[in-house]
Design a protein around this motif. Structure first.
Motif, PDB file in Angstrom:
ATOM      1  N   MET A   1      -5.154  39.537   0.887  1.00  0.00           N
ATOM      2  CA  MET A   1      -4.860  38.917   2.165  1.00  0.00           C
ATOM      3  C   MET A   1      -5.862  37.785   2.386  1.00  0.00           C
ATOM      4  O   MET A   1      -7.052  37.950   2.184  1.00  0.00           O
ATOM      5  N   THR A   2      -5.355  36.647   2.817  1.00  0.00           N
ATOM      6  CA  THR A   2      -6.231  35.505   3.044  1.00  0.00           C
ATOM      7  C   THR A   2      -6.876  35.590   4.422  1.00  0.00           C
ATOM      8  O   THR A   2      -6.264  36.017   5.379  1.00  0.00           O
ATOM      9  N   GLU A   3      -8.113  35.170   4.448  1.00  0.00           N
ATOM     10  CA  GLU A   3      -8.881  35.143   5.694  1.00  0.00           C
ATOM     11  C   GLU A   3      -8.418  33.971   6.553  1.00  0.00           C
ATOM     12  O   GLU A   3      -8.241  32.871   6.053  1.00  0.00           O
ATOM     13  N   VAL A   4      -8.238  34.223   7.832  1.00  0.00           N
ATOM     14  CA  VAL A   4      -7.908  33.158   8.770  1.00  0.00           C
ATOM     15  C   VAL A   4      -9.117  32.245   8.872  1.00  0.00           C
ATOM     16  O   VAL A   4     -10.254  32.701   9.000  1.00  0.00           O
ATOM     17  N   ARG A   5      -8.875  30.959   8.786  1.00  0.00           N
ATOM     18  CA  ARG A   5      -9.978  29.992   8.904  1.00  0.00           C
ATOM     19  C   ARG A   5      -9.394  28.714   9.493  1.00  0.00           C
ATOM     20  O   ARG A   5      -8.777  27.920   8.790  1.00  0.00           O
ATOM     21  N   LEU A   6      -9.590  28.556  10.788  1.00  0.00           N
ATOM     22  CA  LEU A   6      -9.042  27.401  11.490  1.00  0.00           C
ATOM     23  C   LEU A   6     -10.134  26.385  11.775  1.00  0.00           C
ATOM     24  O   LEU A   6     -11.267  26.748  12.086  1.00  0.00           O
ATOM     25  N   THR A   7      -9.761  25.127  11.702  1.00  0.00           N
ATOM     26  CA  THR A   7     -10.687  24.065  12.086  1.00  0.00           C
ATOM     27  C   THR A   7     -10.735  23.990  13.604  1.00  0.00           C
ATOM     28  O   THR A   7      -9.908  24.586  14.305  1.00  0.00           O
ATOM     29  N   PHE A   8     -11.666  23.228  14.093  1.00  0.00           N
ATOM     30  CA  PHE A   8     -11.799  23.009  15.535  1.00  0.00           C
ATOM     31  C   PHE A   8     -10.482  22.482  16.108  1.00  0.00           C
ATOM     32  O   PHE A   8      -9.964  22.993  17.100  1.00  0.00           O
ATOM     33  N   LYS A   9      -9.939  21.465  15.453  1.00  0.00           N
ATOM     34  CA  LYS A   9      -8.689  20.854  15.911  1.00  0.00           C
ATOM     35  C   LYS A   9      -7.533  21.852  15.869  1.00  0.00           C
ATOM     36  O   LYS A   9      -6.731  21.929  16.807  1.00  0.00           O
ATOM     37  N   ASP A  10      -7.460  22.641  14.802  1.00  0.00           N
ATOM     38  CA  ASP A  10      -6.402  23.646  14.679  1.00  0.00           C
ATOM     39  C   ASP A  10      -6.516  24.709  15.773  1.00  0.00           C
ATOM     40  O   ASP A  10      -5.515  25.175  16.316  1.00  0.00           O
ATOM     41  N   MET A  11      -7.741  25.090  16.071  1.00  0.00           N
ATOM     42  CA  MET A  11      -7.974  26.107  17.109  1.00  0.00           C
ATOM     43  C   MET A  11      -7.515  25.575  18.469  1.00  0.00           C
ATOM     44  O   MET A  11      -6.850  26.291  19.223  1.00  0.00           O
ATOM     45  N   CYS A  12      -7.841  24.324  18.768  1.00  0.00           N
ATOM     46  CA  CYS A  12      -7.396  23.716  20.028  1.00  0.00           C
ATOM     47  C   CYS A  12      -5.875  23.700  20.100  1.00  0.00           C
ATOM     48  O   CYS A  12      -5.288  24.044  21.137  1.00  0.00           O
ATOM     49  N   ALA A  13      -5.239  23.306  19.008  1.00  0.00           N
ATOM     50  CA  ALA A  13      -3.776  23.216  18.983  1.00  0.00           C
ATOM     51  C   ALA A  13      -3.137  24.601  19.087  1.00  0.00           C
ATOM     52  O   ALA A  13      -2.174  24.800  19.840  1.00  0.00           O
ATOM     53  N   LYS A  14      -3.642  25.561  18.336  1.00  0.00           N
ATOM     54  CA  LYS A  14      -3.066  26.912  18.326  1.00  0.00           C
ATOM     55  C   LYS A  14      -3.077  27.535  19.719  1.00  0.00           C
ATOM     56  O   LYS A  14      -2.132  28.195  20.121  1.00  0.00           O
ATOM     57  N   PHE A  15      -4.157  27.319  20.456  1.00  0.00           N
ATOM     58  CA  PHE A  15      -4.304  27.963  21.765  1.00  0.00           C
ATOM     59  C   PHE A  15      -4.059  27.018  22.941  1.00  0.00           C
ATOM     60  O   PHE A  15      -4.202  27.416  24.092  1.00  0.00           O
ATOM     61  N   ASP A  16      -3.716  25.772  22.641  1.00  0.00           N
ATOM     62  CA  ASP A  16      -3.452  24.785  23.676  1.00  0.00           C
ATOM     63  C   ASP A  16      -4.618  24.689  24.656  1.00  0.00           C
ATOM     64  O   ASP A  16      -4.446  24.780  25.873  1.00  0.00           O
ATOM     65  N   VAL A  17      -5.824  24.543  24.097  1.00  0.00           N
ATOM     66  CA  VAL A  17      -7.027  24.349  24.901  1.00  0.00           C
ATOM     67  C   VAL A  17      -7.635  23.000  24.539  1.00  0.00           C
ATOM     68  O   VAL A  17      -7.410  22.481  23.448  1.00  0.00           O
ATOM     69  N   THR A  18      -8.401  22.457  25.443  1.00  0.00           N
ATOM     70  CA  THR A  18      -9.044  21.173  25.184  1.00  0.00           C
ATOM     71  C   THR A  18     -10.295  21.379  24.325  1.00  0.00           C
ATOM     72  O   THR A  18     -10.892  22.472  24.342  1.00  0.00           O
ATOM     73  N   PRO A  19     -10.706  20.336  23.618  1.00  0.00           N
ATOM     74  CA  PRO A  19     -11.968  20.437  22.872  1.00  0.00           C
ATOM     75  C   PRO A  19     -13.135  20.808  23.784  1.00  0.00           C
ATOM     76  O   PRO A  19     -14.003  21.598  23.398  1.00  0.00           O
ATOM     77  N   ARG A  20     -13.129  20.279  24.979  1.00  0.00           N
ATOM     78  CA  ARG A  20     -14.202  20.585  25.934  1.00  0.00           C
ATOM     79  C   ARG A  20     -14.250  22.084  26.235  1.00  0.00           C
ATOM     80  O   ARG A  20     -15.326  22.678  26.307  1.00  0.00           O
ATOM     81  N   THR A  21     -13.076  22.689  26.420  1.00  0.00           N
ATOM     82  CA  THR A  21     -13.011  24.125  26.692  1.00  0.00           C
ATOM     83  C   THR A  21     -13.573  24.921  25.530  1.00  0.00           C
ATOM     84  O   THR A  21     -14.391  25.823  25.712  1.00  0.00           O
ATOM     85  N   LEU A  22     -13.157  24.582  24.335  1.00  0.00           N
ATOM     86  CA  LEU A  22     -13.621  25.303  23.156  1.00  0.00           C
ATOM     87  C   LEU A  22     -15.132  25.167  22.986  1.00  0.00           C
ATOM     88  O   LEU A  22     -15.823  26.153  22.716  1.00  0.00           O
TER      89      LEU A  22
END
Length: 132
Positions: A1-22
């Protein structure tokens, strides 16, 4: 099983949050991404934590309440964390129920006032029509 590894940009997009929030969630130690230079990477733990954070926010919990609740797991384990969750949920449900009752009362009052205003408009139109 592959480990989940999201970039900053991917994390913002996946959760629909702003970079500032993250960045803020990281600043207040709700999230701790892996850092490589200036890049941030988010694993399964951080994805799960952000899911819980956003769900907690949707339920009306403060970030400090969420932070304290997440710390319990690391310090005291799952059972204590779940017991704390039940207490928090009960308090929030009581608060939301009170807010719901207040909103329903405001809606009822506003509808009654609107009906009074609509009836007055009709009365004034009838008076104007009779004078014409």
């Amino acid at each position: 099983m592959t480990e989940v590894r999201l970039t900053f940009k991917d994390m913002c997009a996946k959760f629909d949050v702003t970079p500032r929030t993250l960045r803020y969630y990281e600043y207040i130690e709700l999230l701790a991404p892996e850092k490589q230079g200036r890049a941030r990477f988010y694993g399964a733990r951080e994805v799960a934590r952000l899911t819980l954070i956003l769900r907690g926010r949707r339920f009306g919990f403060s970030l400090e309440e969420i932070r304290q609740w997440l710390l319990i797991y690391r310090q005291k384990g799952t059972q204590t964390q779940l017991e704390q969750w039940l207490d928090m949920a009960d308090r929030q449900l009581a608060d939301l129920t009170r807010q719901q009752a207040d909103l329903q009362s405001s809606i009822t009052d506003l509808r009654a006032l609107r009906e009074t205003a609509a009836a007055e408009i009709e009365r004034l139109r009838a008076v104007t029509a009779a004078q014409s």
